[in-house]
Scaffold this active site. Sequence first.
Site, PDB file in Angstrom:
ATOM      1  N   CYS A  70      29.136  44.615  48.345  1.00 29.75           N
ATOM      2  CA  CYS A  70      29.165  44.112  46.950  1.00 29.75           C
ATOM      3  C   CYS A  70      29.472  45.113  45.804  1.00 29.75           C
ATOM      4  CB  CYS A  70      28.073  43.132  46.525  1.00 29.75           C
ATOM      5  SG  CYS A  70      28.090  42.552  44.891  1.00 29.75           S
ATOM      6  N   CYS A  73      27.190  44.731  42.857  1.00 30.89           N
ATOM      7  CA  CYS A  73      25.638  45.366  43.180  1.00 30.89           C
ATOM      8  C   CYS A  73      25.822  46.790  42.981  1.00 30.89           C
ATOM      9  CB  CYS A  73      25.501  44.804  44.742  1.00 30.89           C
ATOM     10  SG  CYS A  73      25.426  43.126  45.004  1.00 30.89           S
ATOM     11  N   CYS A 417      47.478  39.966  39.842  1.00 31.12           N
ATOM     12  CA  CYS A 417      46.834  39.007  41.043  1.00 31.12           C
ATOM     13  C   CYS A 417      47.051  39.530  42.319  1.00 31.12           C
ATOM     14  CB  CYS A 417      47.310  37.510  40.474  1.00 31.12           C
ATOM     15  SG  CYS A 417      46.828  36.530  41.963  1.00 31.12           S
ATOM     16  N   CYS A 420      49.123  36.991  44.239  1.00 33.05           N
ATOM     17  CA  CYS A 420      50.473  37.165  43.946  1.00 33.05           C
ATOM     18  C   CYS A 420      51.159  38.030  44.622  1.00 33.05           C
ATOM     19  CB  CYS A 420      50.509  36.805  42.348  1.00 33.05           C
ATOM     20  SG  CYS A 420      49.578  35.752  41.389  1.00 33.05           S
TER      21      CYS A 420
END
Length: 524
Positions: A70, A73, A417, A420
Site C-alpha cells: 500500500c 501506508c 487517468c 484512459c
Amino acid sequence: MDSWLLSVWLLLLLGASGLWGQSPGPGGPSEEPWKEVPEEDGILVLSNRTLGLALRDHPALLVEFYAPWCAHCKALAPEYIKAAALLAAESATARLAKVDGPSEPELTEEFAVTEYPTLKFFRDGNRTHPEEYTGPREAEGIAEWLRRRVGPSTTRLEDEKGAQALIDAQDVVVIGFFQDLQGEDVATFLALAQDALDMTFGLTDQPQLFQKFGLTKDTVVLFKKFDEGRADFPVDEELGLDQDDLSRFLLTHSMHLVTEYNSQTSPKIFGARILNHLLLFINQTLAPHQELLAGFREAAPPFRGKVLFVVVDVGADNSHVLQYFGLRAEEAPTLRFINMETTKKYMPADQGLVTAASVAAFCHSVLGGKVKPYLLSQEIPPDWDQHPVKTLVGKNFEQVAFDETKNVFIKFYAPWCTHCKEMAPTWEALAEKYRDHEDIIIAKLDATANELEAFPVHGFPTLKYFPAGQGQKVIDYRGARDLETLSKFLDNGGKLPEEELSEEPLAPFPETAANSTVKPKEEL
C-alpha cells in the site's frame, strides 16, 4: 525386570505430560505462549496471537492495519515512527502498534478492515468497541490526538494570570466559561476539544474570570491574535450547547478573514464547511497587485461565515488552481467565485479594478442569483475532425453530439487517468474500424478542461452514446472496453446483450482544487 517396567512407565508419563514437546489431544502441536510483544522502530508488531497481550499491557493503544504493497501506508510509515518516538520521549501511556493486514486475515475480519491504512484506537483493553482514528497523518498530529485522549484535552483555569498566560501562548485559544463544570454542556465542550487539534482549549468556572472578560452567563470564547481579536458563542440556556454548531463557529472564526491559499492552509480552507469561496488571483511580487489586498480585506467582514475570502498567488506553485478555473497567470488580478457543493464557478461581468465596493457587489450578485455560472472550454483545435477520433471541446460539443444524422460515441477522459491511457489504443482502433461509416462518429473530450452542465462526469473514462434521430435518449456504455464488445455495441445500435454488461473500473474525478482534507486510502 521391575526396574525395566519402571523405566517404561516413566517414559510413557513424560510423553503424556508433553515434556518432550508433544501436546496431547486433537488440537495438534501447541505454540509457545508469547511473553512479550515484538517491536519495530518503537512500534508494537501485532498478530492474532499477540493482540490480546498488547491490549492487556497497554491501556491506550493505536493500531494501524497496513499492507506492505500500500503506497499510502508507506507514506504514513515515517510519520508513524516519529509519533511513536514523540510519545516515548514523554513517557506517555499511549502506544502505537501495527498489523500486517494481508498476513492476519482473522484480525482484518474481526475489525471490519476494508481499506488500508485503517487505524483504530483501543482504550482500557476493550477489544469489541475500538474508536476509528480520523486524525492527522503527520507525527505531531498523531501524538496530539492521543494526548487529548489519555490526558486532559483542556487546561483548567483558576485565576487571571493563568487565563492570560494561556491566551498569550497561542494564536488561537478557546476558553469555555461554565458556572457548573459537571453539566452536560461541559461534556460537549470536552468532547469537541479532543478532536480540534489545531486549537488550544481552556475551561473555568471562576466568577472573577467571568467578570474580567465581561460575561454573565455560560459562553465559549475564541481569542485570536488577528482580525477582531475575539468571538463569543453564548450557550443557549434552553437547548444547551450543540457540538455541531460550536464546531462550525470555531472553524469559521479561527480562520483569518482573508486566507492565502497554500499547502498548509488548504486543509483548513476545504474543512471550513463554508460552501461559497471568493478567490482573488494576484501576483504577490507586484506592488500594484499587493495594493488590492486592502480593499479585498475591507469587503470581507460582512460575509464572515457565508463566503470564504481566499488569495491565490499566481507566482507561487498554484498552477493546479489556475487550471481548475481555466485561468492563465497573466490574467491576474482577477476574481472568481465558486460554490463547493455545486462546483459552479462565476466571474464578474466587469473585470475592472478590484475595490471593496466591487468585491462586495460581486458577492451580493452571485448570492442573489444575478450572475450566471461559466463553463470551461478549450479552443476548438483546427484539425479536430481530421483524425479517426474526433476531438471535442465545450465549444463544439453540442454541434457534434446532437447531430441528428449521426450516432456519436464519446469518451470523456482525463489526461492523467491510467484507465484512459490503457484504453486509448482500443479507442483509436474502434475509430479506424468505423471511419468509413458516415453515420458513426467516434470522439473524445478532455473532461478536466471542458465542462458540460448537462453531462457531469464523475469518473474516467466515461463513455456515452448519442443516437441519431430526434429526441433520442443518451446511453451510458456499461460494457467491457475491448474492441470486439465496443464494436458489437455499435453494430446493435447502442445495445448490448444483458450477459455482456459489466462495470469496468473508473478513476474518480479529483476533489476540487487540491482538496487535501480527505485522507487517502487503498481498498483491499
